[in-house]
Structure formats: C-alpha cells, structure tokens
Design an enzyme around this catalytic site. Structure first.
Site, short mmCIF file in Angstrom:
data_model
loop_
_atom_site.label_atom_id
_atom_site.label_comp_id
_atom_site.label_asym_id
_atom_site.label_seq_id
_atom_site.Cartn_x
_atom_site.Cartn_y
_atom_site.Cartn_z
N LYS B 76 0.86 -1.19 0.00
CA LYS B 76 0.00 0.00 0.00
C LYS B 76 0.90 1.23 0.00
O LYS B 76 1.92 1.24 0.69
CB LYS B 76 -0.90 -0.03 1.25
CG LYS B 76 -1.92 1.10 1.32
CD LYS B 76 -2.83 0.96 2.54
CE LYS B 76 -3.89 2.05 2.59
NZ LYS B 76 -4.78 1.92 3.77
N SER B 151 -9.83 2.09 2.91
CA SER B 151 -8.90 2.83 2.07
C SER B 151 -7.90 1.96 1.31
O SER B 151 -7.31 2.43 0.34
CB SER B 151 -8.13 3.82 2.92
OG SER B 151 -7.28 3.13 3.82
N SER B 175 -10.14 -0.26 7.07
CA SER B 175 -9.50 -0.08 5.76
C SER B 175 -8.81 -1.31 5.18
O SER B 175 -8.42 -1.30 4.02
CB SER B 175 -8.51 1.08 5.82
OG SER B 175 -9.20 2.30 5.76
#
Lengths: 95, 484
Positions: B76, B151, B175
């Site tokens: 990420k 997210s 997330s």
C-alpha cells in the site's frame, strides 16, 4: 450542530487551510452533517467513565538516554522544496 | 502461476519449478496488462523488483531461502519505501521519495520478498471507496463502475484480480477488512501494536494497524508471522515476540464458541449479506463450533466516537505537512502563513481537509470535553462491551459490511452515508482488537465478507477459524471475469 461562517473561518485559521466564500458555505453544510452524527454521543451515559486513550492501557515505553540516530540531514533535505546551506528556506518572517 | 496462492508459489519456488525472476516478470506483465482497467497501482517499480528477484534467486541458490523468499507482493502506498515514491494517495506527497523503509517493508524484504510496486488508496487512508485518491478511483474487479472499498482499495483489487498473491494494507476504521470484503479476499487487522507503525504514514495513531491482504487465511498467517513482532522504532509496538501463525491453522473448532452480536444483524443489513453470514455460521457449526447470540450494546456509538477520535488525531498528525520540509509547496507564497495555508489547501483533497477541519474543531478550546473526552469515554464503554462478550465466547462473528460493493460516485456527495460503511468494523479499532474479513458468498456477482473479531492477541485463533472455513468452502477460489 450547525456551524456559522465565522466558526468555519476560525477552524480554517487554526488548521492552516485557506477557505474561500464558496468553500465556506460547503463546509458549513458538510461539517454540520458530520457533527450531527457525532452528536449521537450525547446519548451515551458516560458519567464518571475514565477516558480510554490506549486500547491496551499501555503508556509510552522509555528508552535508555543514548545516542541512537546518526546525522542524515542531506538525505532528509533531499526531499525538501527549498533548502540552502543545510537550512530550509521559507518566505522572510522578520524584516 | 499468478493464479496460485502465496503458499503454492512458495512451494513452486522451493521445488525449483520456477525462479523468482520468472515469477516476478510474470506478475509485472500482468500488472501492466490488467491495471489500465483497475487503476490499482500508483507506482510499478519493475527495476527494483527484478533486482530483488535476482537477489532472491541467488539467496536460494546459496541455500539461504526462507518460506517467503522470491515471492512478489505489492505494498500500500502508505508505507515508506526508500528510493521508490510514497504518495499516500495525495497530491501533497506526489513527489515524495522516502529516505528510509517502513519496518513492515524492511521485514518482508529481509524475508526475501519482491516488491512489485505501490498500490492506490484513499488519500491519507481517509475513505471507504478509494475515490478520494489523487490518482483516481480504483475499479472493483468484480464489476465495472463499482468501488473496491477503501482505504486499501488498490491492494484489495490487485489481490482479487491476481496482480499479486499478496499486498499489505492498513486499517484505522476498517480499511483492510472493508475492501477485502468488497473484493472477495482475506484480510486481517492485528491487535493494536502487533505490527510496527514505523514508516507507515500516520492517520490516527491510536487506531492505525497494518496487516496482510491475501486470498486465503493460510497465506495471511504466513505473511503476518513475518510482519509482526516488537519494533523499538515504534513507541506503541507491543513488547511481544512474533508468533508462527501457520502452526495453529489446522486446529479443531470443536468446543469453540462463536458469538453473534444481535446489533450486527439489525436494520440496514442487506438481505443477501445477512443470508450469507447465517449460512457461514451454520457451516462453522458443522465444523464443531457452538453459536451463541450476544449483545454489544454500545456498538451504535462506534461511528460517532470514531469520527471524533480519528479526525482529531489526523488533524494533529497532518500538521506536519507544511510545505517546508517535504511534500507539496504552493507557488509564490506571499508570506509564511500564506505558504502554510495555500500549500495545505492545494496539496490536500476535500475529504482530508474535511477531517482536518472536524478534528481541529473537536480539539479546539472549549470543545475538547464535549467531543474528544466524551469519545474516549465511549471508547471504554465499547471496549468493556467486548470484554464482557469474550467472557462467554471465543470469537465474534458477523458481516464485515452492511452491503456488497456500491457504485462509483454513489456516496461521494454524502460523507455521512460513506462513513456508515464502516459501522461493523470501527469498534474493533476503537477497542484495539484483532479482526479479519474473509469471503463468505456472493450477492449477484459481488462478493460478501464475513467478519471475525477476537480478543487481544488471538490472531492465530481467527486465522484458524478462517482456514477451517476455507477448507470446506470455495468462495475464496472464485476469480473475477477477465482475470482468469
């Protein structure tokens, strides 16, 4: 809870954000909606419940007072927008 | 080979059926072919990846390979990676190349893993749909014009589309778990403090945790064992050794008590999701678990408490972005205040600014007691609810999200309806508990996620329950159309 124009301007100043007149109106509306959601907390019977700052109730760990970092100024300043002679450059503050 | 799980890829590498260089090339090609449709990747680091793959092959030839050596993964874009841009999904950090690696990145690299690139995400991890990214939204591989969740939406979409067998994610209010549910993959948020936050760009420091996103619980166990453990560089890291989470995967579920909170099955839950979770619970019952209805009476206060605590901490954490030391700087600032204000206003997107404003307000003079203090008190009530529940049950079971993936732009105009997506996930963050999502069915072509919450440090038990479930179901083996 609704926010007025002055409150939005005041928050923006504290948060160091520029908010123009159009944005101000939108923020009044959006932040008002979020605060209405948050205001559901008022219904909670919290009385003398102690606030929970850390889920495991641990406090910050202390370490020995020894030098653990090396000088990496050049590496860190390589990502800065403006530097000279090891200093960060900003607009003039004092005349 | 790209359809294989992490464990299967490890086996193939160990057996000499494929080299890491070949495996890496295969995945890089796949990222290049499929990502124009998904937008799951912000930066593909092919050169670094091939160098790491070569090193992994050399390490194997020298007889020093571990179980993860040579396997490609995606990070990420919230994790700092030395030499490869770390944008955090923001214009603010569009040009930021970190001078050091995050501990998570370092540990997986030390294990010999190969970083393919950095995945798309909601800006500064603030969002539940990946639509707040400066780099554009991510498409859910299961249906066009549909969000992947957020997210960690890029990580979830990439793993679901088989761009990589694994990706890292972070979870502040859901997330990892919410996008895992919406994309039909497995993701775990460990106990707060289990995985180091060093080099992970901070959103809400008392809630943030990193974890693996994979297709199976078996893969997640392997990755989490390598990611977790004490790190002196993170002051909130728990002083506890890493565990071998793979060792407990096969344990029997006989005698396990699963708690189903009645608050998680009330109004607002999509009927397909409710049906899938009930079927999954029955499946676990067949494996020996006992089901028990429980109550978490303060659950509905989770979202309101979260939207005080998270923005308050974010407003403080994001104060560091000032246009002076790193990141975006506005053109021709009139004075220092103008430099701060315009750099931040131009560098941050709308949702981030909204949260900074809310957080600043909640912490401002005269409002602290009404908001932050009150939210921290509610946080204790929520934690105490869980602790009471864990006196009677071992693991809590429910849906990860109220509904399957929603349409692009469907909720962007209404922040509050977007926030309610995390209604079942935020309480685990507020209480600091480990929790995971795994595929448990479909609504039409869209995946449904089952949510497991455990007591502190029970990651091994959660992965065990998930693994046993995955041995008797095949939801996690389904592949989105066009990704075969």
């Amino acid at each position: 809870m609704a926010l007025d124009k002055n409150t939005v301007d005041q928050i923006a100043t504290l948060a160091r954000l520029s908010v123009d007149a159009d944005d101000n109106a939108a923020y009044q509306d959006e932040l008002g909606q979020i605060l209405a959601l948050v205001d559901q907390l008022d219904a909670a019977a919290t009385g003398d419940v102690a606030p929970l700052a850390h889920p495991l109730e641990l406090t910050a760990r202390l370490r020995a007072d020894e030098v653990s970092e090396t000088d990496q100024r050049d590496a860190f300043q390589a990502t800065a927008p403006a530097v000279a002679s090891g200093y960060y450059l900003v607009p003039k503050v004092i005349d | 080979m790209y359809l294989n799980t992490l464990v299967a890829q490890a086996r193939a590498l160990a057996a000499g059926e494929i080299s890491s260089t070949e495996l890496t090339r295969l995945h890089l090609d796949r990222c290049q072919q499929l990502d124009s449709r998904l937008n799951a990747i912000i930066t593909l680091s092919a050169e670094t990846a091939l160098a790491q793959a070569e090193a992994a092959d050399a390490r194997r030839a020298a007889g020093q390979a571990g179980p993860l050596t040579g396997i490609p993964l995606l990070h990420k874009d919230i994790f700092c990676t030395q030499g490869v841009r770390t944008s955090c999904g923001s214009r603010m950090l569009d040009n930021f190349v970190a001078p050091y690696d995050a501990t998570v990145v370092r540990r997986l690299q030390d294990a010999g893993m190969v970083m393919l690139g950095k995945t798309n995400m909601d800006e500064f991890a603030m969002g539940s749909s990946n639509e707040t990214s400066y780099y554009g939204p991510v498409t859910n591989p299961w249906r066009a014009q549909t969000v992947p969740g957020g997210s960690s939406g890029g990580s979830a979409a990439a793993v679901a589309a088989r761009l990589a067998a694994a990706a890292t994610g972070t979870d502040t209010g859901g997330s990892i778990r919410q996008p895992a549910a919406l994309c039909g993959i497995t993701g775990i948020k460990p106990t707060y403090g289990r995985v180091s936050r060093y080099g992970m760009i901070a959103f809400a420091s008392s809630l943030d945790q990193a974890g693996p996103m994979t297709r199976t619980a078996e893969d997640a166990a392997l990755l989490l064992s390598a990611m977790s453990g004490f790190d002196p560089l993170d002051s909130t890291s728990i002083e506890r050794d890493s565990e071998d989470y793979s060792a407990q995967l096969g344990d029997s579920l006989e005698g396990l008590t699963l708690g189903l909170p009645k608050e998680f099955f009330g109004a607002g839950l999509h009927p397909d999701v409710a049906a899938a979770i009930e079927t999954a619970a029955a499946e676990l019952e067949k494996l020996g678990a006992r089901l028990k209805e429980i109550t978490l009476p303060n659950s509905s206060l989770g979202i309101p408490a979260y939207y005080v605590v998270a923005p308050a901490e974010a407003s403080s954490n994001l104060a560091r972005f000032d246009g002076v030391r790193y990141g975006y700087r506005c053109a021709d600032p009139a004075d220092l205040q103008d430099l701060y204000c315009r750099s931040r206003s131009e560098g941050f997107g709308r949702e981030v600014k909204r949260r900074i404003m809310i957080g600043t307000y909640a912490l401002s003079s005269g409002y602290y007691d009404a908001y932050y203090l009150k939210a921290q008190q509610v946080r204790r009530l929520i934690r105490d609810d869980f602790q009471r529940a864990f006196e009677a049950v071992d693991v809590i079971l429910g849906p990860t999200t109220p509904a399957p993936a929603f349409g692009l732009n469907e909720k962007t105009a209404d922040p509050v309806s977007m926030y309610l997506n995390d209604i079942y996930t935020v309480t685990a963050n507020l209480a600091g508990l480990p929790a995971m999502s795994l595929p448990a069915g479909f609504s039409g072509e869209l995946p449904i996620g089952m949510h497991l919450i455990g007591n502190y440090f029970s990651e091994g038990r959660l992965l065990n329950v998930a693994h046993r479930y995955q041995q008797v179901t095949d939801w996690h083996e389904r592949v989105p159309e066009g990704c075969e």
